[in-house]
Design a protein around this motif. Structure first.
Motif, short mmCIF file in Angstrom:
data_model
loop_
_atom_site.label_atom_id
_atom_site.label_comp_id
_atom_site.label_asym_id
_atom_site.label_seq_id
_atom_site.Cartn_x
_atom_site.Cartn_y
_atom_site.Cartn_z
N ALA A 154 6.98 33.80 -20.97
CA ALA A 154 7.72 33.78 -19.59
C ALA A 154 8.72 34.99 -19.98
O ALA A 154 8.84 35.99 -19.26
N TYR A 155 9.17 34.76 -21.10
CA TYR A 155 10.48 35.84 -21.42
C TYR A 155 9.75 37.12 -21.70
O TYR A 155 10.38 38.04 -21.27
N THR A 156 8.87 37.31 -22.73
CA THR A 156 8.30 38.45 -23.03
C THR A 156 7.75 39.15 -21.81
O THR A 156 7.82 40.56 -21.70
N SER A 157 6.89 38.52 -21.01
CA SER A 157 6.48 38.90 -19.78
C SER A 157 7.69 39.43 -18.83
O SER A 157 7.34 40.69 -18.30
N TRP A 158 8.53 38.75 -18.62
CA TRP A 158 9.77 39.16 -17.99
C TRP A 158 10.31 40.51 -18.60
O TRP A 158 10.60 41.38 -17.60
N ASP A 159 10.37 40.62 -19.84
CA ASP A 159 11.01 41.65 -20.51
C ASP A 159 10.36 42.79 -20.26
O ASP A 159 10.80 44.11 -20.07
N LEU A 160 8.75 42.82 -20.37
CA LEU A 160 7.82 43.87 -19.96
C LEU A 160 8.00 44.48 -18.52
O LEU A 160 7.90 45.70 -18.37
N HIS A 161 7.94 43.67 -17.63
CA HIS A 161 7.83 43.78 -16.09
C HIS A 161 9.10 43.90 -15.53
O HIS A 161 8.82 44.20 -14.16
N HIS A 219 -0.68 37.94 -16.46
CA HIS A 219 0.34 37.79 -17.52
C HIS A 219 0.35 36.78 -18.57
O HIS A 219 0.53 36.92 -19.64
N ILE A 220 0.01 35.59 -17.93
CA ILE A 220 -0.10 34.37 -18.84
C ILE A 220 -1.44 33.80 -18.89
O ILE A 220 -1.95 33.15 -17.53
N PHE A 221 -2.18 33.53 -19.84
CA PHE A 221 -3.53 32.94 -19.59
C PHE A 221 -3.28 31.41 -19.33
O PHE A 221 -2.27 30.93 -19.88
N GLY A 222 -4.05 30.96 -18.30
CA GLY A 222 -4.00 29.57 -17.80
C GLY A 222 -3.90 28.49 -18.80
O GLY A 222 -3.94 27.40 -18.29
N LYS A 256 8.71 37.64 -8.71
CA LYS A 256 8.85 37.32 -7.45
C LYS A 256 10.46 38.18 -6.84
O LYS A 256 10.97 37.70 -6.03
N ASP A 257 11.17 38.39 -7.94
CA ASP A 257 12.56 39.18 -8.02
C ASP A 257 13.59 38.07 -7.49
O ASP A 257 14.37 38.33 -6.62
N LEU A 282 -1.63 33.81 -27.84
CA LEU A 282 -0.37 34.08 -27.21
C LEU A 282 -0.22 35.51 -26.82
O LEU A 282 -0.60 36.51 -27.83
N GLY A 283 0.15 35.76 -25.34
CA GLY A 283 0.31 37.03 -25.05
C GLY A 283 -0.77 37.75 -24.69
O GLY A 283 -0.82 39.10 -24.57
N ILE A 284 -2.01 37.14 -25.03
CA ILE A 284 -3.25 38.11 -24.76
C ILE A 284 -3.37 38.61 -23.42
O ILE A 284 -3.91 39.91 -23.37
N ALA A 285 -2.84 38.11 -22.41
CA ALA A 285 -3.13 38.71 -20.98
C ALA A 285 -2.20 40.12 -20.92
O ALA A 285 -2.52 40.99 -20.44
N GLU A 286 -1.17 40.25 -21.45
CA GLU A 286 -0.31 41.11 -21.70
C GLU A 286 -0.98 42.43 -22.58
O GLU A 286 -0.79 43.44 -22.32
N ASN A 287 -1.55 41.66 -23.46
CA ASN A 287 -2.34 42.84 -24.38
C ASN A 287 -3.42 43.57 -23.50
O ASN A 287 -3.63 44.70 -23.44
#
Ligand code: SF4
Ligand code: SF4
Lengths: 375, 435
Positions: free
Chosen positions: A102-109, A63-66, A81-82, B384-389
């Motif tokens: 962290a917010y946008t991935s949370w929002d998606l998943h 979800h987030i590039f390292g 991890k809920d 930014l956000g590339i992994a989600e893309n």
């Protein structure tokens, strides 16, 4: 004296679940301290800050590039991890790019019934940011009203502002005690105060702070203060590190500049007929995060002032790995500190701090400070 | 067996693009010789505004300057090391570190030392933007600086209040420019520059839209030499005119079926800035008959787009094309801000889904077979956000390959590993090397 605060911090999830049950209200998770909690309190929603869990994890890699900071990944891991499955909503105010993910991935998943990205302006040194933020707060308020199904009146806003301002005032009063030659509380204890205030109902927190404030002036710590240190930099809720520096190495943190510390509560809002403008002004005028500290570097003056007010002898500058905003400020801060003859130690934090090697470095740093004292 | 399926021809205007680029850097360097002004700021800065100070005002835009330094192996390493030695972290934006390095070692790739700007005119959406120039100013002992925050939210949510926030900062900026330079701001020159900017960025989108054709008239490596002009000077008449000429040439190529890559059989797009020192990846792709027809980056870093009546993506209609007359500074500022807020590469700053949706649109309309994502350690803004893309594209059924690298720091690029990934990706697409 601090057990309650420590418990609140350690058992944040139990607290929030229990709060929901007893109040029947909604809980919202927030990712950044620029979120206007006043409006949430006005709506009887409990804002809780989402912090990391400080354990190695393997769930955020897809979800987030390292290249982004470990803190933002640790925060997202809590969602994946809920751990926060009780949240009714999530929100972020625009700050750095890292935590935004962290917010946008949370929002998606881990979608919740309410999700809001508040475009907090960056150019807080321009007065236009006040009117802009005011308009954004109006929209945010509208969205919250729609979510809860209840209008937020001026009286509600006054109540929200009062709850949050009281918390800021009480925390500041307690922090002022740390100016004393022998502060009645350690840095670790101070950390519990601020962190717990980000995850409990501030009305209860205020009550506990008032009680603490009555007892603290008479308190004498059975330890010597040792070197008076300041800690500053990226997000930091690394209790084990603070504990090690104070309990093992014998120094005391007397002040900080962190979003998990003074930056969170230092400024109160100034009363204004226009409540939303009052709130907007408060967030525009607060001690800035590095992402918003331009064109002038105002953080420098503020840090210098804290050093003077709190009799700081040495500074530990910490940075979350890959934290661009702080990496962009640290060389300028170090230059100023060097100019003032303040010894500094730079450490890079990860999800867990390597206590062994850090201890050696902190001890060497304190040793150097002591030698300077001798000559 | 002949591998040539389509006729090819070199692009006539390629040489002119190169000339314009070189002239740009020399004009900036030599501006003071003729009493002109030099300013520095980002490729996204509102360059139409300083254009109101006169026709002898030249800019040096940060990102293309960083890319120019990155191209030069020795110089780039010298710059990167100078920044590291000065205490700047190695994981910061690599363009920025290259830029600071060129100040620290006092070298300009077009000869002479780093030409100090008279003022800084920057915009801010990535965390590094305004901070970049804070350091430039620190290193140069103070340079007057004006920064404009443009992070007012995604275009789909635009409101008059958001536009006003940016316009107001720019109105103040005009006064500041007058005070700082001692020159009178000329609204006519400014309005002319706004029109140029709109023409440049709309025409560039029109050029990219021509690449929907099979075979593609342009491939991405060539497009880099073309889009760069908009990153240098989008508000100049020369650049707008160049894109008009280019559009005519590209349309002609499409009409005659001229391909960029004669053996085109696989169409791809990339994402984010490429590792500039390793553009040979694109040549390597050609061995498979694979052509990168562009990316959201090449299309939308400067190109301005809109959804057309038939639902497809095309160049945004300019106010002039709509018959609108731009008369006042305020009106020009409002139109310019609204125009810029619709920039495709500004949208993902708020949510990766907005970018995934645009990428899916490109994948469909440009008839792609696969997508190569550059996980670019050099740019926190565009990675930014590339992994989600990646997850979003995969979910929609598009084959995706990822490779890690750094647009400006070749120490973070593994050439062999990347080529091996390309081989594996091509195999998964069922494509064999044809030469
Ligand atoms: S400010 Fe630094 S530590 Fe905090 S979220 Fe952003 S990158 Fe991470
Ligand atoms: S990190 Fe990327 S978006 Fe940010 S300043 Fe650097 S090149 Fe620009």
């Amino acid at each position: 004296m601090f057990t309650q605060f420590e418990q609140w911090y350690a058992k944040r999830h139990d607290y929030a679940r229990d709060w929901k049950e007893r109040s029947g209200g909604k809980v919202i998770g927030y990712f950044c301290t620029y979120v206007p909690e006043e409006i949430l309190y006005a709506a009887n929603v409990l804002p809780v800050r989402i912090l990391g869990g400080h354990e190695p994890q393997d769930v955020t890699e897809p979800h987030i590039f390292g290249m982004y900071c470990p803190f933002s990944r640790d925060v997202l891991a809590q969602g994946l991890k809920d751990r926060f499955s009780y949240l009714d909503g999530i929100t972020i105010a625009q700050s750095c790019l890292h935590i935004r993910q962290a917010y946008t991935s949370w929002d998606l998943h881990r979608p919740t019934e309410f999700s809001y990205y508040l475009p907090m302006p960056h150019n807080v040194q321009s007065d236009h940011s006040r009117t802009f933020l005011r308009a954004e707060l109006e929209q945010f308020k509208g969205a919250v009203e729609e979510w809860t199904g209840q209008a937020i009146t001026d009286a509600d806003l006054d109540r929200g502002i009062d709850i949050v301002n009281t918390n800021r005032r009480l925390l500041k009063q307690i922090f002022e005690l740390r100016r004393q030659e022998n502060p009645p509380l350690t840095g670790q204890e101070a950390m519990y105060l601020v962190l717990s205030s980000q995850m409990t109902d501030k009305r209860e927190h205020n009550q506990a702070l008032r009680e603490l404030l009555e007892q603290l002036p008479q308190r004498e710590l059975k330890r010597s203060t040792g070197e008076r240190l300041m800690i500053l930099g990226s997000e930091n809720d690394d209790i084990p590190f603070t504990e090690m520096v104070e309990q093992v190495c014998g120094a005391t943190f007397v002040i900080d500049d962190h979003c998990t510390g003074t930056r969170y509560f230092w400024n109160e809002s100034v009363p204004n007929e226009d409540r939303l403008l009052e709130i907007a002004n408060r967030y525009v005028d607060r001690v800035p995060c590095p992402t918003k500290d331009w064109p002038q570097r105002k953080r420098l003056e503020h840090i210098e002032q804290l050093i003077e007010d709190y009799g700081v002898q040495g500074v530990i500058v910490i940075q979350q790995k890959f934290c661009d905003p702080h990496e962009l400020d640290i060389p300028a801060i170090q230059k100023v500190l060097k100019g003032k003859g303040i010894p500094t130690l730079f450490l890079e934090f990860d999800v867990t701090a390597p206590l062994g090697p850090f201890r050696i470095r902190v001890e060497a740093f304190l040793e150097m400070m002591r030698q300077e004292d001798l000559f | 067996m002949s591998t040539q399926i389509y006729p090819t021809e070199p692009l006539q205007l390629w040489g002119k693009a190169k000339e314009l680029r070189e002239k740009y850097y020399l004009n900036y360097r030599d501006a003071h010789k003729n009493g002109g002004l030099r300013w520095a700021g980002g490729a996204w800065s509102f360059d139409a505004v300083p254009a109101g100070l006169g026709r002898d005002v030249y800019s040096l835009t940060s990102e293309p300057y960083g890319a120019t330094l990155a191209h030069n192996k020795e110089l780039s390493l010298e710059c990167l090391e100078a920044s590291e030695n000065a205490g700047y972290a190695r994981d910061l934006c690599s363009y920025m570190r290259l830029y600071w390095g060129s100040i620290l070692i006092d070298k300009y790739p077009y000869g002479g030392g780093y030409p100090k700007p008279d003022f800084i005119w920057q915009d801010h959406i990535c965390c590094s933007h305004a901070k970049w120039y804070q350091v430039v100013s620190d290193l140069e002992g103070g340079i007057p600086m004006w920064d404009v925050d443009v992070a007012a939210g995604p275009y789909k949510d635009v409101t008059p209040a958001k536009v006003k926030y940016i316009v107001d900062q720019l109105q103040d900026g005009v006064e500041w420019l007058e005070k700082t330079t001692g020159r009178k701001f000329d609204d006519e020159l400014f309005i002319e520059a706004v029109k140029n900017e709109m023409r440049s960025t709309s025409l560039w989108a029109a050029v990219c839209a021509e690449n929907k054709a099979v075979p593609a008239p342009l491939e991405e490596k060539t497009m880099y030499s073309l889009y760069v002009l908009a990153t240098l000077s989008k508000a100049s008449r020369e650049v707008a005119d160049f894109y008009a000429e280019l559009l005519a040439e590209v349309k002609d190529r499409v009409a005659r079926g001229i391909a960029a890559v004669g053996n085109e059989q696989v169409r791809l797009m990339s994402d984010t800035q490429p590792p500039w020192a390793f553009l040979k990846i694109f040549r390597y792709l050609e061995r498979y008959g694979a052509v990168s027809v562009g990316s959201l980056y090449t299309f939308g870093l400067e190109g301005i787009w809109e959804v057309k009546e038939d639902g497809s993506w095309g160049p945004r209609t300019t106010p002039m094309e709509k018959g609108l007359e731009i008369k006042t500074r305020q009106q020009a500022l409002e139109l310019m801000v609204d125009w810029n807020l619709s920039k495709p590469e500004w949208q993902h700053f708020y949510h990766p889904q907005l970018k995934t949706d645009m990428m899916l649109r490109i994948a469909k309309e440009w008839k792609l077979n696969g997508i190569m994502l550059h996980y670019n350690r050099g740019c926190e803004g565009l990675s930014l956000g590339i992994a989600e893309n990646r997850l979003g594209l995969l979910k929609a059924g598009f084959p995706v390959m990822t490779f890690e690298g750094n647009m400006g720091d070749e120490r973070e690029f593994d050439e062999n590993m990347t080529m091996a990934r390309v081989d594996a990706f091509m195999e998964s697409l069922g494509v064999k090397k044809i030469r």
